[in-house]
Write an enzyme that holds these catalytic residues in place. Structure first.
Site, PDB file in Angstrom:
ATOM      1  N   CYS A   8       0.816  -1.272   0.018  1.00  0.00           N
ATOM      2  CA  CYS A   8       0.047   0.054  -0.046  1.00  0.00           C
ATOM      3  C   CYS A   8       1.005   1.323   0.137  1.00  0.00           C
ATOM      4  O   CYS A   8       2.041   1.113  -0.375  1.00  0.00           O
ATOM      5  CB  CYS A   8      -1.165   0.078   1.327  1.00  0.00           C
ATOM      6  SG  CYS A   8      -0.253   0.166   2.839  1.00  0.00           S
ATOM      7  N   ARG A  14      -3.427  -0.721   5.289  1.00  0.00           N
ATOM      8  CA  ARG A  14      -3.891  -1.948   4.412  1.00  0.00           C
ATOM      9  C   ARG A  14      -3.042  -2.866   4.143  1.00  0.00           C
ATOM     10  O   ARG A  14      -3.419  -4.080   4.549  1.00  0.00           O
ATOM     11  CB  ARG A  14      -4.077  -1.291   3.174  1.00  0.00           C
ATOM     12  CG  ARG A  14      -5.442  -0.081   3.237  1.00  0.00           C
ATOM     13  CD  ARG A  14      -5.530   0.398   1.915  1.00  0.00           C
ATOM     14  NE  ARG A  14      -4.452   1.356   1.692  1.00  0.00           N
ATOM     15  CZ  ARG A  14      -4.355   1.978   0.497  1.00  0.00           C
ATOM     16  NH1 ARG A  14      -4.982   1.945  -0.533  1.00  0.00           N
ATOM     17  NH2 ARG A  14      -3.381   2.868   0.316  1.00  0.00           N
ATOM     18  N   ASP A 122      -8.084   3.668   1.669  1.00  0.00           N
ATOM     19  CA  ASP A 122      -7.070   3.826   2.509  1.00  0.00           C
ATOM     20  C   ASP A 122      -7.968   4.394   3.775  1.00  0.00           C
ATOM     21  O   ASP A 122      -8.573   5.352   3.696  1.00  0.00           O
ATOM     22  CB  ASP A 122      -6.135   4.992   2.037  1.00  0.00           C
ATOM     23  CG  ASP A 122      -5.032   5.183   3.153  1.00  0.00           C
ATOM     24  OD1 ASP A 122      -5.077   4.762   4.297  1.00  0.00           O
ATOM     25  OD2 ASP A 122      -3.932   5.680   2.637  1.00  0.00           O
TER      26      ASP A 122
END
Length: 152
Positions: A8, A14, A122
């Site tokens: 990420c 994440r 996100d």
């Protein structure tokens, strides 16, 4: 041993969740899972406390993970590189040296046809519910990924 990398932006929200979830679904003697970020914001940092909390709620301990930045050598180290979203996918591809490198990179949500979103959102700037949503989304797709990997 097959090696899988989750990527990420900062490697604190994440990708640590995806790392922990997928690792929990695969036999550790056959698969190695790690995570990284395309940016250098959080090198050496543990995952966001909200990621740690949501993982713990679901029986996973990701507190020992530490942030690292994606580097070109990861194309040599990993068999599959999963990007959490299109922006990070593009950033990874920019570091690719050839077609073999590019062939290793995939958008993680593309692995499960029943998932209707393309990018893992996100959750960093939101509240805890965003982390729960991301956990559930990744848990679903990691189950699919786990089944595919173990069939091959």
């Amino acid at each position: 041993m097959k090696k899988i990398l989750m990527v990420c932006l900062g490697n604190i929200c994440r990708s640590p969740l995806a790392h922990g979830i997928l690792a929990s679904k695969l036999p550790s003697d056959q698969f190695y899972v790690d995570s990284a970020g395309t940016a250098n914001y959080h090198i050496g940092d543990p995952p966001d406390q909200r990621s740690i909390a949501v993982a713990k709620k679901h029986g996973l301990d990701i507190s020992q993970q530490r942030g690292q930045q994606f580097r070109s050598s990861f194309f040599d180290e990993f068999d599959i590189i999963y990007a959490m979203d299109e922006s990070n996918y593009d950033n990874i591809i920019k570091l690719a040296r050839d077609k073999d490198d590019i062939s290793k990179v995939r958008l993680i949500l593309d692995e499960d046809e029943s998932v209707k979103v393309k990018n893992v959102p996100d959750p960093y700037y939101g509240d805890r519910s965003g982390f729960e949503y991301v956990y559930n989304l990744l848990d679903q797709v990691c189950e699919t990924v786990s089944q595919k990997l173990q069939k091959n």
